[in-house]
Motif scaffolding. Structure first.
Motif, PDB file in Angstrom:
ATOM      1  N   LEU A  79      22.259  59.316   6.792  1.00  0.00           N
ATOM      2  CA  LEU A  79      23.025  58.881   5.625  1.00  0.00           C
ATOM      3  C   LEU A  79      24.530  59.042   5.764  1.00  0.00           C
ATOM      4  CD1 LEU A  79      20.773  60.358   2.788  1.00  0.00           C
ATOM      5  CD2 LEU A  79      20.694  58.072   3.802  1.00  0.00           C
ATOM      6  N   GLY A  80      24.978  59.905   6.674  1.00  0.00           N
ATOM      7  CA  GLY A  80      26.394  60.160   6.794  1.00  0.00           C
ATOM      8  C   GLY A  80      26.875  61.136   5.737  1.00  0.00           C
ATOM      9  N   PRO A  81      28.186  61.269   5.562  1.00  0.00           N
ATOM     10  CA  PRO A  81      28.722  62.231   4.594  1.00  0.00           C
ATOM     11  C   PRO A  81      28.525  61.741   3.157  1.00  0.00           C
ATOM     12  CG  PRO A  81      30.501  60.948   5.575  1.00  0.00           C
ATOM     13  CD  PRO A  81      29.242  60.553   6.299  1.00  0.00           C
ATOM     14  N   ALA A  82      28.669  62.674   2.230  1.00  0.00           N
ATOM     15  CA  ALA A  82      28.528  62.339   0.801  1.00  0.00           C
ATOM     16  C   ALA A  82      29.586  61.326   0.389  1.00  0.00           C
ATOM     17  CB  ALA A  82      28.641  63.599  -0.043  1.00  0.00           C
ATOM     18  N   ARG A  83      29.191  60.379  -0.475  1.00  0.00           N
ATOM     19  CA  ARG A  83      30.133  59.393  -0.984  1.00  0.00           C
ATOM     20  C   ARG A  83      29.672  58.942  -2.359  1.00  0.00           C
ATOM     21  NH1 ARG A  83      27.110  57.475   3.114  1.00  0.00           N
ATOM     22  NH2 ARG A  83      25.792  55.649   2.723  1.00  0.00           N
ATOM     23  N   ARG A  84      30.595  58.756  -3.219  1.00  0.00           N
ATOM     24  CA  ARG A  84      30.294  58.314  -4.585  1.00  0.00           C
ATOM     25  C   ARG A  84      30.255  56.796  -4.670  1.00  0.00           C
ATOM     26  NH1 ARG A  84      29.189  55.960  -8.435  1.00  0.00           N
ATOM     27  NH2 ARG A  84      29.725  56.391 -10.613  1.00  0.00           N
ATOM     28  N   VAL A  85      31.146  56.124  -3.965  1.00  0.00           N
ATOM     29  CA  VAL A  85      31.227  54.650  -4.033  1.00  0.00           C
ATOM     30  C   VAL A  85      30.504  54.064  -2.834  1.00  0.00           C
ATOM     31  CG1 VAL A  85      32.756  52.663  -4.149  1.00  0.00           C
ATOM     32  CG2 VAL A  85      33.419  54.798  -5.266  1.00  0.00           C
ATOM     33  N   ASP A  86      29.642  53.100  -3.064  1.00  0.00           N
ATOM     34  CA  ASP A  86      28.854  52.498  -1.975  1.00  0.00           C
ATOM     35  C   ASP A  86      29.643  51.373  -1.292  1.00  0.00           C
ATOM     36  OD1 ASP A  86      26.707  54.146  -2.774  1.00  0.00           O
ATOM     37  OD2 ASP A  86      26.231  52.724  -4.368  1.00  0.00           O
ATOM     38  N   GLN A 135      19.541  45.634   1.951  1.00  0.00           N
ATOM     39  CA  GLN A 135      20.235  45.918   3.203  1.00  0.00           C
ATOM     40  C   GLN A 135      20.747  47.354   3.248  1.00  0.00           C
ATOM     41  OE1 GLN A 135      21.345  44.028   0.776  1.00  0.00           O
ATOM     42  NE2 GLN A 135      23.451  44.626   0.290  1.00  0.00           N
ATOM     43  N   LEU A 136      20.947  47.979   2.081  1.00  0.00           N
ATOM     44  CA  LEU A 136      21.398  49.367   2.054  1.00  0.00           C
ATOM     45  C   LEU A 136      20.253  50.362   2.143  1.00  0.00           C
ATOM     46  CD1 LEU A 136      24.201  49.253  -0.693  1.00  0.00           C
ATOM     47  CD2 LEU A 136      24.419  49.011   1.792  1.00  0.00           C
ATOM     48  N   TRP A 137      19.059  49.929   1.787  1.00  0.00           N
ATOM     49  CA  TRP A 137      17.902  50.826   1.776  1.00  0.00           C
ATOM     50  C   TRP A 137      17.027  50.707   3.017  1.00  0.00           C
ATOM     51  CZ3 TRP A 137      16.792  54.676  -1.601  1.00  0.00           C
ATOM     52  CH2 TRP A 137      17.524  54.720  -2.789  1.00  0.00           C
ATOM     53  N   ALA A 138      17.037  49.561   3.653  1.00  0.00           N
ATOM     54  CA  ALA A 138      16.132  49.344   4.788  1.00  0.00           C
ATOM     55  C   ALA A 138      16.353  50.338   5.926  1.00  0.00           C
ATOM     56  CB  ALA A 138      16.254  47.907   5.296  1.00  0.00           C
ATOM     57  N   PRO A 139      17.587  50.636   6.357  1.00  0.00           N
ATOM     58  CA  PRO A 139      17.752  51.605   7.453  1.00  0.00           C
ATOM     59  C   PRO A 139      17.213  52.992   7.093  1.00  0.00           C
ATOM     60  CG  PRO A 139      19.759  50.318   7.150  1.00  0.00           C
ATOM     61  CD  PRO A 139      18.878  50.020   5.983  1.00  0.00           C
ATOM     62  N   MET A 140      17.443  53.436   5.859  1.00  0.00           N
ATOM     63  CA  MET A 140      16.922  54.735   5.451  1.00  0.00           C
ATOM     64  C   MET A 140      15.403  54.740   5.425  1.00  0.00           C
ATOM     65  SD  MET A 140      15.458  56.697   2.900  1.00  0.00           S
ATOM     66  CE  MET A 140      15.720  55.976   1.303  1.00  0.00           C
ATOM     67  N   ALA A 141      14.799  53.663   4.913  1.00  0.00           N
ATOM     68  CA  ALA A 141      13.347  53.584   4.850  1.00  0.00           C
ATOM     69  C   ALA A 141      12.735  53.613   6.244  1.00  0.00           C
ATOM     70  CB  ALA A 141      12.924  52.314   4.113  1.00  0.00           C
ATOM     71  N   GLY A 195      25.577  57.300 -10.579  1.00  0.00           N
ATOM     72  CA  GLY A 195      26.240  57.753  -9.371  1.00  0.00           C
ATOM     73  C   GLY A 195      26.016  56.808  -8.219  1.00  0.00           C
ATOM     74  N   GLY A 196      26.211  57.339  -7.020  1.00  0.00           N
ATOM     75  CA  GLY A 196      26.155  56.516  -5.818  1.00  0.00           C
ATOM     76  C   GLY A 196      24.785  56.484  -5.188  1.00  0.00           C
ATOM     77  N   ILE A 197      24.593  55.492  -4.347  1.00  0.00           N
ATOM     78  CA  ILE A 197      23.313  55.321  -3.674  1.00  0.00           C
ATOM     79  C   ILE A 197      23.065  56.441  -2.666  1.00  0.00           C
ATOM     80  CG2 ILE A 197      24.154  53.891  -1.767  1.00  0.00           C
ATOM     81  CD1 ILE A 197      21.696  52.150  -2.103  1.00  0.00           C
ATOM     82  N   TRP A 198      24.129  57.076  -2.158  1.00  0.00           N
ATOM     83  CA  TRP A 198      23.967  58.165  -1.191  1.00  0.00           C
ATOM     84  C   TRP A 198      23.145  59.300  -1.790  1.00  0.00           C
ATOM     85  CZ3 TRP A 198      25.135  63.350  -0.938  1.00  0.00           C
ATOM     86  CH2 TRP A 198      25.120  63.953   0.326  1.00  0.00           C
ATOM     87  N   THR A 199      23.457  59.696  -3.000  1.00  0.00           N
ATOM     88  CA  THR A 199      22.711  60.774  -3.652  1.00  0.00           C
ATOM     89  C   THR A 199      21.275  60.358  -3.912  1.00  0.00           C
ATOM     90  OG1 THR A 199      24.725  61.629  -4.688  1.00  0.00           O
ATOM     91  CG2 THR A 199      22.632  62.280  -5.676  1.00  0.00           C
TER      92      THR A 199
END
Length: 255
Positions: free
Chosen positions: A248-255, A111-117, A84-88
């Motif tokens: 994270l914003g809204p749910a999304r399947r495609v990153d 670059q996709l994980w640093a803001p969440m971390a 699945g997607g990185i959002w989940t």
């Protein structure tokens, strides 16, 4: 009220007044008020059940809108694969960190994980991001469980980390690659989001899905995941809270 009597100095003193002497039980004092006993019938025991069947990380709600809880941290190693997607994956990581676990992310997309971390710990390094091959031993324990997230594309290499108690691994597959069968077969739990019909057929063969589940996989919405173990299948809808939505914003399947 009827009193028990006995012969002794107190009884002799009571006899002088013509009243029975109260017997005081040493160490217990006077007897308290008498009330009717509460009797519970066996059929009523079900009223004491709780909607959450296990402790762990809340990964959404089932079709009956009951909480779906994943017991990630166990006295044995536990391997999860998410197709699945990185959002989940990030929302599960956030919720794992909220339980007090440490989260270590090995990724080709820092670059996709640093803001969440950065947002997860409020200044504390509860979520750390590592380059491929740079993730060392985590020292997991019952007092300090660890979630390792491996976001390494559709063909993840074998992990260099040895399996250990209280350390769980979530391997994120954006789509199914050539070695998908090996990865899926080695997992204790597999989560599948929306995939192509060809991928659904492959997943169905490997995990022995019913034809109805295979047909449903290409039509799932972005916030739905089919979680499957060797014994059970469950569709789960994952909705972020307000704070999680800000990160994270809204749910999304495609990153």
């Amino acid at each position: 009220m009827a009193y028990q009597t006995y012969s002794g100095p107190a009884a002799q003193a009571g006899a002088a007044t013509g009243r029975p002497a109260r017997r005081i039980r040493p160490g217990f004092g006077l007897r308290g008020p008498r009330r009717e006993r509460h009797v519970l019938e066996p059929a009523d025991l079900a009223a004491f059940c709780f909607p959450v069947g296990d402790d762990g990380v809340l990964i959404g709600e089932d079709p009956e809108r009951h909480p779906a809880v994943l017991g990630l941290f166990r006295p044995t190693a536990y391997d999860v694969v998410l197709v699945g997607g990185i959002w989940t994956a990030q929302l599960i990581a956030l919720r794992a960190a909220a339980t007090g676990a440490r989260v270590a992310v090995e990724t080709a997309r820092p670059q996709l994980w640093a803001p969440m971390a950065q947002a997860a710990g409020g200044g504390q390094p509860c979520v750390t991001v590592h380059q491929i091959g740079r993730l060392g031993a985590q020292g997991a324990s019952v007092a300090a469980p660890v979630l390792v997230v491996r976001d390494l594309g559709p063909r993840p290499p074998r992990s260099r980390l040895s399996a250990s108690p209280w350390q769980s691994t979530v391997t994120v597959l954006p789509y199914l690659g050539p070695n998908a069968s090996r990865v899926l077969n080695a997992a204790d739990l597999v989560g599948v989001q929306r995939v192509s019909p060809q991928e659904a057929e492959l997943v169905g063969r490997v995990l022995s899905f019913a034809p109805a589940d295979v047909a449903a996989l290409p039509t799932l919405s972005d916030d739905i995941t089919l979680w499957a173990s060797r014994m059970r299948r469950q569709y789960v809808r994952l909705e972020p809270g307000s704070d999680e939505y800000q990160v994270l914003g809204p749910a999304r399947r495609v990153d």
